[in-house]
Design a protein around this motif. Structure first.
Motif, PDB file in Angstrom:
ATOM      1  N   PRO B 139      18.929  45.071  44.763  1.00  0.00           N
ATOM      2  CA  PRO B 139      18.177  45.891  45.715  1.00  0.00           C
ATOM      3  C   PRO B 139      18.815  45.844  47.111  1.00  0.00           C
ATOM      4  O   PRO B 139      19.397  44.809  47.477  1.00  0.00           O
ATOM      5  N   VAL B 140      18.680  46.947  47.851  1.00  0.00           N
ATOM      6  CA  VAL B 140      19.269  47.035  49.191  1.00  0.00           C
ATOM      7  C   VAL B 140      18.786  45.884  50.083  1.00  0.00           C
ATOM      8  O   VAL B 140      19.570  45.266  50.810  1.00  0.00           O
ATOM      9  N   GLY B 141      17.478  45.569  49.990  1.00  0.00           N
ATOM     10  CA  GLY B 141      16.901  44.494  50.802  1.00  0.00           C
ATOM     11  C   GLY B 141      17.561  43.149  50.511  1.00  0.00           C
ATOM     12  O   GLY B 141      17.838  42.374  51.435  1.00  0.00           O
ATOM     13  N   THR B 142      17.829  42.890  49.245  1.00  0.00           N
ATOM     14  CA  THR B 142      18.480  41.628  48.846  1.00  0.00           C
ATOM     15  C   THR B 142      19.889  41.565  49.415  1.00  0.00           C
ATOM     16  O   THR B 142      20.325  40.530  49.905  1.00  0.00           O
ATOM     17  N   VAL B 143      20.593  42.695  49.341  1.00  0.00           N
ATOM     18  CA  VAL B 143      21.968  42.731  49.879  1.00  0.00           C
ATOM     19  C   VAL B 143      21.932  42.431  51.376  1.00  0.00           C
ATOM     20  O   VAL B 143      22.691  41.585  51.864  1.00  0.00           O
ATOM     21  N   LYS B 144      21.009  43.089  52.093  1.00  0.00           N
ATOM     22  CA  LYS B 144      20.939  42.906  53.555  1.00  0.00           C
ATOM     23  C   LYS B 144      20.617  41.457  53.911  1.00  0.00           C
ATOM     24  O   LYS B 144      21.264  40.865  54.769  1.00  0.00           O
ATOM     25  N   SER B 145      19.600  40.878  53.239  1.00  0.00           N
ATOM     26  CA  SER B 145      19.203  39.515  53.610  1.00  0.00           C
ATOM     27  C   SER B 145      20.281  38.496  53.239  1.00  0.00           C
ATOM     28  O   SER B 145      20.581  37.591  54.021  1.00  0.00           O
ATOM     29  N   ASN B 146      20.895  38.655  52.073  1.00  0.00           N
ATOM     30  CA  ASN B 146      21.962  37.714  51.672  1.00  0.00           C
ATOM     31  C   ASN B 146      23.190  37.839  52.567  1.00  0.00           C
ATOM     32  O   ASN B 146      23.849  36.842  52.865  1.00  0.00           O
ATOM     33  N   LEU B 147      23.472  39.065  52.982  1.00  0.00           N
ATOM     34  CA  LEU B 147      24.619  39.295  53.857  1.00  0.00           C
ATOM     35  C   LEU B 147      24.383  38.652  55.219  1.00  0.00           C
ATOM     36  O   LEU B 147      25.277  38.003  55.784  1.00  0.00           O
ATOM     37  N   SER B 148      23.157  38.813  55.723  1.00  0.00           N
ATOM     38  CA  SER B 148      22.824  38.234  57.021  1.00  0.00           C
ATOM     39  C   SER B 148      22.920  36.704  56.961  1.00  0.00           C
ATOM     40  O   SER B 148      23.462  36.059  57.860  1.00  0.00           O
ATOM     41  N   ARG B 149      22.437  36.135  55.860  1.00  0.00           N
ATOM     42  CA  ARG B 149      22.504  34.677  55.660  1.00  0.00           C
ATOM     43  C   ARG B 149      23.972  34.217  55.571  1.00  0.00           C
ATOM     44  O   ARG B 149      24.345  33.201  56.145  1.00  0.00           O
ATOM     45  N   ALA B 150      24.785  35.003  54.864  1.00  0.00           N
ATOM     46  CA  ALA B 150      26.209  34.663  54.708  1.00  0.00           C
ATOM     47  C   ALA B 150      26.906  34.650  56.065  1.00  0.00           C
ATOM     48  O   ALA B 150      27.700  33.755  56.354  1.00  0.00           O
ATOM     49  N   ARG B 151      26.602  35.635  56.918  1.00  0.00           N
ATOM     50  CA  ARG B 151      27.211  35.697  58.268  1.00  0.00           C
ATOM     51  C   ARG B 151      26.833  34.454  59.068  1.00  0.00           C
ATOM     52  O   ARG B 151      27.683  33.843  59.699  1.00  0.00           O
ATOM     53  N   GLU B 152      25.541  34.098  59.007  1.00  0.00           N
ATOM     54  CA  GLU B 152      25.052  32.915  59.743  1.00  0.00           C
ATOM     55  C   GLU B 152      25.792  31.660  59.300  1.00  0.00           C
ATOM     56  O   GLU B 152      26.274  30.879  60.123  1.00  0.00           O
ATOM     57  N   ILE B 153      25.868  31.466  57.979  1.00  0.00           N
ATOM     58  CA  ILE B 153      26.515  30.264  57.432  1.00  0.00           C
ATOM     59  C   ILE B 153      27.982  30.206  57.853  1.00  0.00           C
ATOM     60  O   ILE B 153      28.478  29.175  58.295  1.00  0.00           O
ATOM     61  N   LEU B 154      28.652  31.356  57.748  1.00  0.00           N
ATOM     62  CA  LEU B 154      30.081  31.378  58.071  1.00  0.00           C
ATOM     63  C   LEU B 154      30.313  31.098  59.552  1.00  0.00           C
ATOM     64  O   LEU B 154      31.205  30.314  59.912  1.00  0.00           O
ATOM     65  N   LYS B 155      29.503  31.712  60.419  1.00  0.00           N
ATOM     66  CA  LYS B 155      29.663  31.478  61.859  1.00  0.00           C
ATOM     67  C   LYS B 155      29.425  30.006  62.189  1.00  0.00           C
ATOM     68  O   LYS B 155      30.152  29.412  62.979  1.00  0.00           O
ATOM     69  N   LYS B 156      28.407  29.422  61.571  1.00  0.00           N
ATOM     70  CA  LYS B 156      28.079  28.007  61.800  1.00  0.00           C
ATOM     71  C   LYS B 156      29.253  27.127  61.331  1.00  0.00           C
ATOM     72  O   LYS B 156      29.641  26.191  62.017  1.00  0.00           O
ATOM     73  N   GLU B 157      29.805  27.472  60.174  1.00  0.00           N
ATOM     74  CA  GLU B 157      30.912  26.704  59.606  1.00  0.00           C
ATOM     75  C   GLU B 157      32.137  26.754  60.523  1.00  0.00           C
ATOM     76  O   GLU B 157      32.779  25.735  60.770  1.00  0.00           O
ATOM     77  N   LEU B 158      32.422  27.942  61.043  1.00  0.00           N
ATOM     78  CA  LEU B 158      33.580  28.091  61.943  1.00  0.00           C
ATOM     79  C   LEU B 158      33.355  27.304  63.233  1.00  0.00           C
ATOM     80  O   LEU B 158      34.269  26.695  63.761  1.00  0.00           O
ATOM     81  N   LYS B 159      32.099  27.302  63.707  1.00  0.00           N
ATOM     82  CA  LYS B 159      31.766  26.599  64.953  1.00  0.00           C
ATOM     83  C   LYS B 159      31.810  25.079  64.743  1.00  0.00           C
ATOM     84  O   LYS B 159      32.410  24.357  65.527  1.00  0.00           O
TER      85      LYS B 159
END
Lengths: 91, 164
Positions: B139-159
């Protein structure tokens, strides 16, 4: 220190080269290995089906034949659900 | 389609498939395994291919789904290997040069296979959310929420690793 966008740009960079001819020959090898297995599975499925058909037709034939003896069931008149009164064996 | 046509498909699309999977998995050895798996699936499915979608879209879909399954399987195996290794039931092998993962991918290790695929499809391949939703059957909603979570995790990891 790289930013999030710079990190993504790194991912966009061209991939390491691949030996496409070697990979194709490995794929073809795997395809040819899978074919006999598929044939074997198909032959097995056909054999099981034939056995199932043979068993299905042979089983009722065995049930109906009881040597030369014919067996009749005697029920109360007009009631097949009623008690079995007797049975008659005839040669 | 026959063998000749498979060879034509291979010749026309091998570079695209290689480029895609090089973004999904990090070691050369895994890339070769995954590449072969993708083309084996294409070979199997080619006789059933109907021109409802373009050939390149169809190949892209197979590549993405095969890669996602590959990443999930790899994660399961890694978990099992770590567990058995911790009980000293198996020897943990030294990685050969071809198995050594590309260092660029290290921050992505924090993402689960689905988040990793979503992030690469959206941010690197610049696919639309609706397109990703259709390809991965989510579902579109699942894609959006998982993508947003992935961005957060990646930014945190890089930081956290002082990369950002």
């Amino acid at each position: 220190m790289i930013s999030y966008n710079e990190f993504l740009n790194e991912l966009k960079e061209p991939a390491a080269p691949a030996d496409y001819d070697r990979l194709l020959s490995q794929i073809e090898q795997k395809v040819s290995q899978r074919r006999p297995r598929a044939r074997f599975l198909l032959a097995g499925a056909v054999a099981v089906l034939l056995l199932a058909f043979a068993a299905y037709f042979y089983y009722p034939a065995q049930q109906a034949s009881n040597g030369d003896i014919l067996m009749s069931y005697v029920f109360e008149q007009e009631s097949l659900d009623g008690p079995l009164l007797a049975y008659v064996l005839e040669d | 389609m026959g063998q000749l046509e498979f060879n034509q498909v291979y010749a026309g699309h091998n570079k695209t498939v290689w480029r895609l999977i090089s973004r999904y998995v990090s070691s050369q050895h895994d890339r070769e395994d995954l590449f072969q798996e993708v083309f084996l699936r294409i070979h199997r499915a080619l006789p059933k291919f109907r021109a409802d979608s373009s050939l390149s879209t169809w190949i892209y879909r197979i590549t993405v789904n095969t890669s996602l399954n590959f990443l999930k399987k790899q994660k399961r195996h890694a978990g099992l290997k770590d567990l058995l290794g911790s009980f000293r039931l198996i020897e943990v092998e030294e990685q050969s040069e071809t198995q050594e993962p590309d260092k660029t991918f290290e921050p992505l290790q924090k993402l689960n296979p689905q988040q990793r695929m979503l992030l690469i499809m959206a941010e690197v391949e610049e696919r639309k959310i609706s397109e990703i939703s259709e390809i991965l059957n989510l579902p579109v909603g699942t894609v959006k929420s998982n993508l947003s979570r992935a961005r957060e995790i990646l930014k945190k990891e890089l930081k956290d690793n002082d990369i950002l």
